[in-house]
Design a protein around this motif. Structure first.
Motif, PDB file in Angstrom:
ATOM      1  N   THR A   1      13.370  11.055 -10.634  1.00  0.00           N
ATOM      2  CA  THR A   1      14.232  10.031 -10.147  1.00  0.00           C
ATOM      3  C   THR A   1      15.462   9.448 -11.284  1.00  0.00           C
TER       4      THR A   1
ATOM      5  N   ALA B   1      18.465  12.435 -11.734  1.00  0.00           N
ATOM      6  CA  ALA B   1      19.061  12.693 -10.603  1.00  0.00           C
ATOM      7  C   ALA B   1      20.713  12.475 -10.668  1.00  0.00           C
TER       8      ALA B   1
ATOM      9  N   ARG C   1       5.943   7.606  -7.209  1.00  0.00           N
ATOM     10  CA  ARG C   1       5.844   7.980  -6.027  1.00  0.00           C
ATOM     11  C   ARG C   1       4.156   8.243  -5.521  1.00  0.00           C
TER      12      ARG C   1
ATOM     13  N   ASP D   1       8.646   5.288  -5.367  1.00  0.00           N
ATOM     14  CA  ASP D   1       9.613   6.248  -6.356  1.00  0.00           C
ATOM     15  C   ASP D   1      10.876   5.574  -6.713  1.00  0.00           C
ATOM     16  N   ASN D   2      10.637   4.754  -7.388  1.00  0.00           N
ATOM     17  CA  ASN D   2      12.006   4.297  -8.230  1.00  0.00           C
ATOM     18  C   ASN D   2      11.732   3.739  -9.670  1.00  0.00           C
TER      19      ASN D   2
ATOM     20  N   ALA E   1      16.603   4.139  -6.542  1.00  0.00           N
ATOM     21  CA  ALA E   1      15.440   4.839  -5.753  1.00  0.00           C
ATOM     22  C   ALA E   1      15.661   6.199  -5.189  1.00  0.00           C
ATOM     23  N   ASN E   2      14.710   7.058  -5.358  1.00  0.00           N
ATOM     24  CA  ASN E   2      14.459   8.386  -5.041  1.00  0.00           C
ATOM     25  C   ASN E   2      14.171   8.360  -3.594  1.00  0.00           C
TER      26      ASN E   2
ATOM     27  N   THR F   1      17.126  14.256  -4.461  1.00  0.00           N
ATOM     28  CA  THR F   1      16.204  14.984  -5.310  1.00  0.00           C
ATOM     29  C   THR F   1      15.745  16.063  -4.567  1.00  0.00           C
TER      30      THR F   1
END
Length: 780
Positions: free
Chosen positions: A150, A153, A200, A303-304, A327-328, A366
């Motif tokens: 993340t 990215a 995540r 996942d952030n 945020a992913n 991603t």
């Protein structure tokens, strides 16, 4: 209150069927002439697809068809759409909020962007034949660099997933007053800053995803059996977006579902492919994900990476909170992929009087599985940041974390309370929740327990967390209640269960109102879109707070009609009829009729008076004017072995307010599951992608640890309900409460244990190795 009344711990009606193996899950279904599908999936995280050789698979025994993305594209089948757009930032028109929405094809054609991308599907007479043929498909790849982290990215040198998404940015979104927040930080006596990773997670429902599509060429109608949380939503998207055919030509059927947690509430690529294949072949087609496939392809969550700051005045009063989140989103935007990152703001105020908050969220692409809402959806992430900031500030200011919280709690006298981000809390007594949590956890005497642990060579810690979350907000639901001539009841409702026990809950609402035995109430949830014409399904802790209200209103409509009939039978005015304790009574007299007698009379066509139609069947509708706000205070106590890094969770309690409780057993079941999932994220579950190849390394339960029973203590719950004035039942959502508070509670407890060593923060999950590493770093 009767045996099955509101507040009674009624045993679940579903359990005898489920515990004796008589449930019907997706893989239990076998249709005549059913074929089986197996997907060929990408082995690369990022690559061009130069060719797909299907000749050997086509010639394999038992194969009915082999299809690629080109076949679906030739039929004009589009990709999975983005269904949800967040509200625009202040001062921006909705149409001006830019969200990059690349095509998410059912099967990719030219480029794969994550391990597990669907490339082809084989349909054969048996699952084994389909699998064997799938192994014979040869895909020619040209590997490309990938990015999975993340934080990386948006680096200028990072591989770009989509040409239209510069530096992999999907959206840039914000809420709050930036100028006022900046001014508050400028005058602060103390500022605490902390960068946290919300790791995540893989949702890991006990039942993997699956679908069976059954197209009938004679009626031109498709029936889709699916493991979904939202059947009507699925039906609508298939009809209106994917195939662009009338909804009347689609039916979605759902049996028992072995867990959803948000990962099964969206349209997914496999639904599209299996439905299209059945239409193409004119026979049923079944697909069941294997567990390894599920790890790679299920929607994942959280996942952030967030940089947070808390500003305080000289007295330790909160002045402002600032949060900057990346945020992913994964390789593609999931059907509802923007929900969790932007719902982050809904819990960032917490239960505190912080006057100014500003938050920015950048969604990034991603080469990973797409993320979608998961139990709590943004609220656990915000709570984690806020409560970690508070604990860190308390330590920096040499204050008891409980005292710092106490100074900043919203007083009960301030309710209703509007947060800086515009939410309105309509009920709650946060100070009482904390006082109860302190009392039950023996907070005041913890220092002595810490000394005893130290004598044994252990580091003991205690962590506190407040949570509040908006649930069941502004959603609509309908319910039909049909009273039979015997007085028994049948419910048709647009909500549905994924294991929560809704059949019991809805039956209990009806049994309580009409004085019925719970076995006299049959419940048809939204598991058949032909039987229940409209419904929202399951999600957002809305089952009782919205669905229950719709059913309650249907019951009140039945009573209103029955009063007119009772008035006729009792020779009284309808205005003089009262209903209580399953009886209609003439006010001020001893004249009465049992509810079941009136129900029987409703079907006696010969004696019905003019103006009253036969039967007792009414519909109720619910669209609440405001969300409900469950709240509570979690306390977790741990011991850490400094030689191994192992964390032992000694106790966990939750002083909660989820409003009026319908069934304590069901509520505590939700708490147990939510807390366990939250503790799992904080202490056990680690989703790992190889940074070079983009391969998912934690791709089985051998590598991805979910909590086991012996990892957890017994939980303690105490309820102090405050009734939500905007909810006719006085209830609040409870399904996500445990998951919202638990991650921060465990991390705060472990950081408290490690504080004497000077350790400030460790990112989740707090595995023994990570904790051991942090301890070793202090010994250098």
């Amino acid at each position: 209150m009767g045996q099955f009344g509101f507040g009674q711990p009624v045993l679940r009606k579903e359990d005898p069927r489920l515990l004796t193996g008589r449930g019907t899950f997706i893989d239990d279904r076998v249709l005549p002439h059913m074929a089986h599908a197996v997907f060929v999936r990408s082995t690369h995280a990022h690559a061009r697809v130069l060719g797909i050789d299907t000749a050997a698979a086509m010639a394999a025994p038992g194969v009915i068809g082999v299809f690629t993305g080109a076949d679906l594209a030739a039929d004009g089948i589009p990709g999975v759409p983005l269904l949800y757009r967040p509200p625009p930032p202040p001062g921006m028109r909705p149409e001006d909020l830019k969200i990059i929405t690349p095509n998410h094809p059912p099967l990719v054609t030219d480029r794969v962007r994550k391990v597990g991308d669907g490339i082809a599907v084989v349909v054969a007479e048996t699952r084994e034949a389909a699998r064997a043929a799938a192994d014979q498909i040869v895909v020619d790849y040209q590997a490309l660099p990938s990015v999975t982290a993340t934080a990386s990215a948006r680096d200028r040198g990072a591989p770009q997933l989509w040409p239209e998404a510069h530096l992999n940015l999907c959206f840039d979104w914000w809420q709050g007053d930036a100028a006022a927040t900046d001014a508050a930080f400028a005058r602060a006596a103390h500022v605490t800053t902390l960068t946290v990773v919300n790791n995540r997670v893989i949702m890991a429902a006990i039942e993997t995803r699956g679908a069976i599509a059954d197209y009938d060429p004679a009626s031109l109608r498709l029936t889709l059996y699916a493991t979904t949380q939202m059947p009507h939503n699925l039906k609508s998207q298939l009809a209106n977006i994917i195939f662009r055919l009338p909804e009347s030509r689609f039916r979605v059927l759902v049996g028992d579902v072995g867990g959803g947690f948000g990962g099964k509430n969206s349209l997914q690529t496999e639904h599209v492919v299996i439905a299209w294949a059945s239409m193409r072949l004119g026979r049923p087609v079944k697909w069941i994900a294997e567990r390894g496939e599920a790890f790679m392809t299920d929607y994942q969550a959280r996942d952030n990476v967030t940089r947070g700051a808390l500003a305080l005045d000289p007295d330790g009063r909160f002045l402002a909170v600032r949060a900057e989140t990346v945020a992913n989103l994964g390789a593609y935007l999931a059907n509802k992929g923007t929900i969790a990152p932007t719902l982050f703001v809904s819990s960032l105020a917490g239960v505190y009087t912080t006057p100014h908050i500003h938050v920015t969220v950048q969604g990034v692409f991603t080469n990973t599985a797409s993320t979608d809402p998961y139990r709590g959806a943004g609220r656990p992430e915000a709570t984690f940041l806020l409560e970690r900031l508070i604990d860190t500030a308390a330590r920096e200011l040499a204050l008891d974390p409980a005292e710092l919280r106490r100074r900043n709690l919203i007083p009960a006298s301030a309710i209703p309370y509007r947060t800086p981000l515009g939410l309105v809390y309509t009920s709650g007594n946060f100070a009482f929740n904390q006082a109860e949590a302190e009392r039950l956890s023996e907070w005041a005497s913890f220092a002595q327990r810490r000394k005893v642990a130290a004598a044994r060579g252990r580091l003991r810690g205690l962590g506190m967390v407040h949570y509040t979350e908006n649930t069941a907000g502004l959603w609509a639901e309908m319910a039909e209640l049909r009273i039979e001539p015997t007085g028994a009841a049948t419910v048709f409702i647009g909500a549905m269960s994924n294991g929560q026990g809704m059949e019991t809950a809805y039956a209990q609402i009806v049994a309580d109102r009409f004085g019925l035995h719970i076995d006299e109430v049959r419940v048809h949830e939204a598991t058949d879109t032909d039987l229940v014409g409209i419904g929202r399904g399951s999600g957002g802790s809305s089952a009782i707070a919205v669905g229950g209200v719709a059913l309650h209103r249907a019951g009140e409509a039945v009573i209103a009609k029955a009063k007119h009939l009772a008035a006729h039978l009792l020779e009284a005015a309808a205005a003089d009829i009262e209903f209580a304790d399953a009886e209609f009574r003439v006010a001020g007299t001893d004249r009465r009729l049992a509810f079941k007698a009136v129900a029987k009379a409703a079907y006696d066509f010969a004696t019905l008076p003019d103006g009253i139609t036969p039967g007792l069947s009414e519909t109720g509708y619910s669209r609440q004017p405001n969300a409900t706000f469950p709240t509570g205070c979690h306390v977790c106590e741990v011991e850490v072995d400094p030689e191994t890094g192992r964390v032992e969770i000694l106790s966990y309690l939750m002083a909660h307010d989820v409003g009026r409780i319908l069934n304590p057993l069901l509520v505590e079941g939700q708490f147990h599951g939510g807390i366990t999932q939250g503790l799992g994220q904080a202490g056990f579950e680690h989703t790992v992608y190889d940074p070079e190849s983009g391969q998912l390394l934690s791709a089985s339960f051998m590598d991805y640890q979910i909590p086991r029973a012996d990892d957890l203590p017994s939980f303690t719950f105490v309820n102090h309900p405050t009734t939500d004035p905007g909810n006719p039942l006085g209830v609040k959502g409870c399904g996500e409460s445990g998951a919202t508070g638990a991650p921060a509670a465990l991390v705060n407890a472990v950081m408290d244990a490690l504080a004497p060593l000077g350790i400030r923060h460790i990112d989740m999950p707090l595995t023994p190795f990570r904790v051991w590493q942090a301890i070793q770093a202090t010994r250098v």
